[in-house]
Design an enzyme around this catalytic site. Structure first.
Site, PDB file in Angstrom:
ATOM      1  N   ARG A 176       0.902  -1.132   0.070  1.00 23.53           N
ATOM      2  CA  ARG A 176       0.061  -0.041   0.048  1.00 23.53           C
ATOM      3  C   ARG A 176       0.907   1.324  -0.025  1.00 23.53           C
ATOM      4  O   ARG A 176       2.142   1.122   0.409  1.00 23.53           O
ATOM      5  CB  ARG A 176      -0.860   0.100   1.156  1.00 23.53           C
ATOM      6  CG  ARG A 176      -1.756  -1.057   1.153  1.00 23.53           C
ATOM      7  CD  ARG A 176      -2.820  -1.421   0.221  1.00 23.53           C
ATOM      8  NE  ARG A 176      -3.664  -0.159  -0.126  1.00 23.53           N
ATOM      9  CZ  ARG A 176      -4.822  -0.199   0.588  1.00 23.53           C
ATOM     10  NH1 ARG A 176      -5.425  -1.133   1.422  1.00 23.53           N
ATOM     11  NH2 ARG A 176      -5.595   1.256   0.400  1.00 23.53           N
ATOM     12  N   GLU A 197      -3.953   8.591  -4.555  1.00 24.06           N
ATOM     13  CA  GLU A 197      -4.020   8.090  -5.795  1.00 24.06           C
ATOM     14  C   GLU A 197      -5.460   8.456  -6.465  1.00 24.06           C
ATOM     15  O   GLU A 197      -6.213   8.756  -5.769  1.00 24.06           O
ATOM     16  CB  GLU A 197      -4.426   6.489  -6.009  1.00 24.06           C
ATOM     17  CG  GLU A 197      -2.902   5.781  -5.200  1.00 24.06           C
ATOM     18  CD  GLU A 197      -3.298   4.189  -5.173  1.00 24.06           C
ATOM     19  OE1 GLU A 197      -4.658   3.765  -5.751  1.00 24.06           O
ATOM     20  OE2 GLU A 197      -2.359   3.676  -4.782  1.00 24.06           O
ATOM     21  N   HIS A 200      -1.784   1.153  -9.982  1.00 24.79           N
ATOM     22  CA  HIS A 200      -2.388   0.325  -8.911  1.00 24.79           C
ATOM     23  C   HIS A 200      -3.172  -0.672  -9.620  1.00 24.79           C
ATOM     24  O   HIS A 200      -4.316  -0.918  -9.648  1.00 24.79           O
ATOM     25  CB  HIS A 200      -3.334   1.168  -8.048  1.00 24.79           C
ATOM     26  CG  HIS A 200      -3.760   0.343  -6.783  1.00 24.79           C
ATOM     27  ND1 HIS A 200      -4.056   0.907  -5.576  1.00 24.79           N
ATOM     28  CD2 HIS A 200      -3.638  -0.966  -6.529  1.00 24.79           C
ATOM     29  CE1 HIS A 200      -4.168   0.094  -4.493  1.00 24.79           C
ATOM     30  NE2 HIS A 200      -4.025  -1.229  -5.231  1.00 24.79           N
TER      31      HIS A 200
END
Length: 312
Positions: free
Chosen positions: A230, A259, A278
């Protein structure tokens, strides 16, 4: 769980569209023996409803069972689920292959300079790198911090391409494809050995900021940090400083503190940083992987069996 009401509906929250096409996910759930419906923000739920969602909503606590369509469930208030008794499950255990491939691609790209060649191709340049830059990953050491499903998937790929795989985990139990296991207390010694360091831990209070200035300074100056955990596991400001000062050679990053990564982030500007948005788990079969897991846990719930991946 035998005293619970049987599930009569699966509600798929519209947030899943952030990762997979909703229609494809619904098609993959064709065999489920209850209606499957897409719901929005204001849907009314009760204990006969199951919910599959990418993001949390307060109203989900009224459902019989809630499934987080991600491995990382830190956005969900697990204390609230514990208080209400609503089972919460997550999607861990299905990402070993996909994320393992992504990490292997990062390592091979850095070693064989593919990211630089592509940049030069965009400029129509025939580029010959300095002799000392390209290397082979075979024989190099990769340290995987976190040996859950993702870490084990990385280990399998790394071992398969001839790397020496070491790892960091709380248990000293042997892990296939991993030659040496260090405890978290010996993190600095472990990462000091490796050409590649892979962060594959879940986000917890203990792992937040796990890689900061002290850890980056322990890495070799020809080493690469890869983060598929993460964003918060890596101190992004410390990473930028380490890259500017050549403390480490580069970084492969699939996750970030914010993000999408803001256009103003200095991480965009480093040649030796490879950024992916991601997408470590995402393939054109991801909806099938998720649907198979949801169907398995659905059957467990209906049968009163323990739920796979229950986190609250």
């Amino acid at each position: 769980m035998s005293d619970t009401e049987p599930l009569e509906r699966l509600c798929v929250h519209e947030s899943i569209d952030e990762k997979v096409p909703i229609d494809s996910f619904l098609d993959a759930l064709d065999d489920l023996p209850v209606p499957v419906e897409v719901i929005g923000e204001d849907a009314a739920l009760d204990e006969t409803d199951a919910v599959a969602s990418y993001r949390p909503r307060d109203g989900f606590l009224d459902a019989g069972w809630v499934h987080c369509l991600r491995a990382g469930y830190d956005e969900f208030d697990t204390d609230a689920y514990e208080r209400t008794g609503t089972p919460l499950t997550n999607s861990t255990g299905i990402h070993g292959t996909t994320v393992g491939e992504l990490v292997a691609s990062y390592m091979l790209m850095f070693a064989r300079r593919m990211h630089v060649y592509r940049d030069q191709q965009n400029q129509r340049q025939w580029y010959d790198p300095p002799y000392e830059q390209p290397f082979t990953v075979a024989g190099e050491t990769v340290c995987i911090v976190g040996l859950g499903t993702i870490g084990r998937g990385v280990a399998e790929y790394a071992d398969g391409i001839g790397m020496d795989v070491i790892g960091v985990r709380r248990s000293d139990e042997d892990v296939r494809h991993v030659s040496t296991i260090y405890s978290p207390a010996d993190l600095h010694a472990a990462i000091n050995e490796a050409r590649f360091v892979v962060a594959a831990v879940p986000k917890t209070p203990e792992t937040e900021g796990m890689f900061s200035t002290a850890e980056l300074e322990q890495m070799r100056n020809d080493a690469y940090l890869i983060n598929v955990a993460r964003g918060a596991v890596v101190d992004q400001n410390a990473l930028v400083d380490a890259l500017k000062d050549d403390v480490i050679a580069g970084a492969g990053l699939d996750v970030f503190e914010t993000e999408p990564l803001p256009e103003t982030s200095p991480l965009w500007d480093f040649e030796e940083v490879i950024i992916s948005p991601h997408e470590g788990s995402t393939t054109n079969r991801y909806h099938h992987d998720l649907a198979e897991l949801v169907e398995e846990i659905f059957d467990q719930y209906q049968s009163g069996d323990p739920l796979r991946n229950r986190v609250a």
